[in-house]
Design a protein around this motif. Structure first.
Motif, short mmCIF file in Angstrom:
data_model
loop_
_atom_site.label_atom_id
_atom_site.label_comp_id
_atom_site.label_asym_id
_atom_site.label_seq_id
_atom_site.Cartn_x
_atom_site.Cartn_y
_atom_site.Cartn_z
N VAL A 4 -7.76 5.40 8.60
CA VAL A 4 -7.33 4.22 7.83
C VAL A 4 -6.46 4.65 6.64
N ALA A 5 -6.76 5.80 6.07
CA ALA A 5 -5.93 6.27 4.96
C ALA A 5 -4.63 6.85 5.54
N SER A 6 -3.55 6.29 5.10
CA SER A 6 -2.25 6.67 5.64
C SER A 6 -1.82 8.05 5.13
N GLN A 34 7.85 8.17 6.73
CA GLN A 34 8.65 7.06 6.16
C GLN A 34 9.66 7.63 5.16
N VAL A 50 -3.50 -4.74 8.20
CA VAL A 50 -3.94 -5.90 7.42
C VAL A 50 -3.15 -7.12 7.92
N THR A 99 1.59 -5.82 9.28
CA THR A 99 1.06 -6.30 8.01
C THR A 99 1.56 -7.71 7.71
N ILE A 154 9.08 -1.80 5.10
CA ILE A 154 8.43 -0.56 5.56
C ILE A 154 7.00 -0.89 5.97
N SER A 155 6.62 -0.47 7.15
CA SER A 155 5.25 -0.71 7.59
C SER A 155 4.87 0.25 8.70
N GLN A 156 3.81 0.99 8.50
CA GLN A 156 3.33 1.88 9.56
C GLN A 156 2.97 1.07 10.79
N SER A 157 2.09 0.10 10.60
CA SER A 157 1.58 -0.66 11.75
C SER A 157 2.62 -1.62 12.32
N GLU A 200 -9.44 5.12 -1.98
CA GLU A 200 -9.82 4.42 -0.76
C GLU A 200 -10.81 5.17 0.10
N GLY A 236 0.81 -1.22 0.00
CA GLY A 236 0.00 0.00 0.00
C GLY A 236 0.84 1.27 0.00
N THR A 237 0.45 2.18 0.87
CA THR A 237 1.16 3.46 0.96
C THR A 237 2.63 3.26 1.32
N LEU A 294 -4.28 6.46 -4.83
CA LEU A 294 -4.73 5.52 -3.79
C LEU A 294 -5.59 6.24 -2.75
#
Ligand code: M6R
Length: 615
Positions: free
Chosen positions: A405-407, A414, A612, A359, A353-356, A495, A308-309, A491
């Motif tokens: 939810v939208a990053s 990042q 996710v 994933t 790379i992952s915000q949360s 979304e 994703g983002t 995106l």
């Protein structure tokens, strides 16, 4: 996906669990449920819909007293979102109550076995199978709940964070995790359970984060006992001191978390580079890179995996790393990488790379890369998240909680971290001149202030949004560093507003997408003065000759694009490699305002969830 909350202690559980679910609703929001026990009876309420629907139902249906409670907000995997499939699920005897975030992959074979043994199932969920499996173990093996959970989990394949209690022994909650996050808040003779720490932040700063493969028995007045699910060894849990504060997880005066998070970007970026970027001395300090500098300098290539983002941030990083540090970079969707037998060697570095940090596909990609001998560097936002712990080293973005939810701020922070890494490596490798290096450092320090200026365009962007809110399609074009920004802009629009949008490198337009252009088609073109400006202006001319509607994202003071475009939105001037940090801002605001004007649920778009955690 899904959020879980639990409480056992001396307070009323209901308000804590309910508020906790509201805070975790970003993780899933198609149904919700709560189970409470008040020393006499078990009360369960669940419903399709949001936590607000659950609140209305619960308060009209049941007495909400009780000092033990668990709750769940769902993002459906097995079984459509309806009341029956909502959690908590109860075992056939009516004694065991469970909530679950994850997937039990072998639930069908377990269900067949249990059905043969006389168990009945009301829902289509894998979770109802799990709770009955635990019950079956208790009955067959004559063991306590904790042991039964452990035996049952040894028979399951999949991912989970679960909380389960037995109404006939209401002084304990058993929790376990594999692949889905689970934190235990440790208060004063009270305990909290949650997918992240936000549900209990006002009650305690102390939290135990269970590791994958660990379970805990949380006993009223007696504390928390942690052990490994698969080898039964006891674990001495580390109690983390939380850095979160309540303000970070509230909307404050903003209408939506997304808008708040867009406006937080100047401070979030400062937090990202604080203590790392020392522009005056010309130094970048990043422990994760400093400790592994030789490895980075000798790397054959860098492979970036993300979704994703975060994948878009990886694409921006590809341009920055190759341009500044001259290290070959490949960027992969984690979901493809993990299944395509990639060629990875021990002199490759994989950046995840992952915000949360949760994933599932990115996590699986990391595990695969490690198996193949690569060194894995994590860029995560959530401190203590699974990916940050699985990586060999890493750097946090320090953006603060991202709840929409939208990053938004995750993306720009990042890019900031990745830019710092690229500059640090470029300096160490000598691929950047001293002058350029210092200029980049000084310019990076001005970015928060320049974002403030870009945010001042908000009212104008609202007008543009009003003009194009009814479009059914939209194209986003950019070149070089801003091609990934075009993808990210598209995106964002898709979304949260459900308008079909595509991002392309501007020059690719002639290879197909130009056929879509007519007087109905808005085309957002990133045309900042740096980079391939003249070429992008030519692309704009091509769109104009086909009656496309042009929204130009331009450098302040631009006149050429202004003459051609229907609207222009200005951003301050900066170094080319840093333009994505500015050009992203109007695209975020544009999609935000369109979605609000269309009456969409901006913070909780349909079918999506923030983390996710299923593939
Ligand atoms: O937490 P992650 O950064 O790993 O999440 C990756 C994607 O799921 C996420 O960026 C998603 O695409 C966002 N909804 C985009 O706004």
């Amino acid at each position: 996906m899904c959020g879980i909350v639990g409480y056992i202690g001396h307070r009323e559980a209901y308000p804590i669990v309910l508020k906790g679910l509201q805070r975790l609703e970003y993780r899933g929001y198609d149904s919700a449920g709560i189970a409470l026990y008040d020393e006499k009876e078990l009360k369960v309420s669940k419903t399709k819909g949001k936590v607000a629907d659950l609140k209305a139902k619960m308060e009209s249906e049941v007495d909400t007293s009780g000092t033990l409670g668990i709750g769940h907000t769902r993002w459906a995997t097995h079984g459509v979102p309806n009341d029956v499939n909502s959690h908590p699920h109860i075992s056939n005897s009516g004694n065991l109550v469970v909530i679950h975030n994850g997937i039990i992959e072998n639930y069908e074979s377990l269900k067949k076995e249990l059905t043969k043994r006389g168990y009945k199932f009301e829902s289509d969920t894998d979770t109802e199978v799990l709770v009955n499996l635990i019950e079956d173990v208790i009955l067959k093996e004559k063991v306590k709940l904790g042991k039964a959970v452990q035996i049952a989990l040894n028979q399951t394949v999949g991912a989970y964070a679960i909380a389960v209690f037995d109404k006939s022994k209401p002084n304990e909650i058993v929790v376990a995790r594999l692949g889905s996050p689970l934190a235990i808040g440790v208060g004063d003779d009270e305990y909290f359970i949650a997918s992240d720490a936000s549900p209990f932040i006002e009650f305690t700063n102390n939290a135990i984060y269970l590791e994958d493969g660990e379970m805990a028995v949380v006993r009223r007045h007696k504390g928390v006992k942690v052990r490994k699910i698969f080898d039964d060894s006891l674990v001495d849990p580390y109690i983390h001191e939380l850095q979160l504060n309540l303000e970070q997880i509230e909307k404050n005066n903003f209408d939506h978390f997304m808008l708040k998070e867009i406006y937080e970007q100047p401070s979030a970026i400062k937090d990202t580079y604080r203590g790392r970027l020392h522009a005056e001395e010309g130094i970048i300090r990043m422990a994760g890179i400093d400790d592994n500098l030789e490895r980075f300098l000798n790397a054959r290539r860098i492979v970036i995996v993300a979704c994703g983002t975060s994948w878009h941030a990886g694409l921006v990083a590809e341009y920055i790393f190759e341009d500044l540090a001259r290290i070959p970079v490949e960027v992969e969707y984690a979901s493809e990488f993990r299944y395509r037998n990639p060629i990875i060697n021990s002199d490759d570095i994989v950046i995840a790379i992952s915000q949360s940090g949760e994933t599932a596909d990115t996590m699986a990609a990391i595990k695969l890369a490690k198996e193949k001998g690569a060194f894995v560097f994590g860029v995560c936002n959530v401190v203590g998240s699974s990916i940050s712990r699985e990586a060999n080293a890493g750097a946090y973005t320090h953006a603060g909680p991202e709840i929409g939810v939208a990053s938004t701020k995750a993306f720009t922070t990042q890019i900031t971290v990745l830019t710092l890494i690229a500059l640090k490596l470029a300096k160490a490798k000598g691929t950047i001149s001293n002058t350029d290096y210092h200029m980049h450092l000084q310019e990076l320090e001005t970015i928060p202030q320049k974002i403030e200026i870009a945010l001042e365009e908000n009212d104008h962007i609202k007008e543009v949004a009003f003009k194009y809110k009814d479009a059914r399609n939209c194209l986003y074009l950019g070149r070089g560093f801003n091609f990934p920004v075009a993808l990210e802009g598209a995106l964002k629009l898709k979304e949260i507003s459900y308008i079909h949008a595509e991002g392309y490198p501007a020059a690719e337009m002639k290879h197909g997408p130009i056929a879509l252009i007519d007087e109905e088609m808005p085309v957002v073109v990133i045309a900042t003065r740096k980079g391939h400006y003249e070429k992008v202006v030519s692309n704009i001319q091509e769109i104009k000759s086909r009656q496309g509607k042009i929204i130009g994202i331009v450098t302040e003071g631009d006149t050429s694009v202004r003459d051609l475009a229907d609207y222009v939105i200005e951003v301050p001037d900066t170094i080319e490699a840093l333009t994505p940090l500015l050009t992203t801002i109007p695209l975020q605001l544009l999609s935000y305002h369109i979605a609000v004007m269309l009456g969409k649920n901006v913070d909780q778009p349909r079918n999506l969830a923030k983390s996710v955690t299923v593939e």
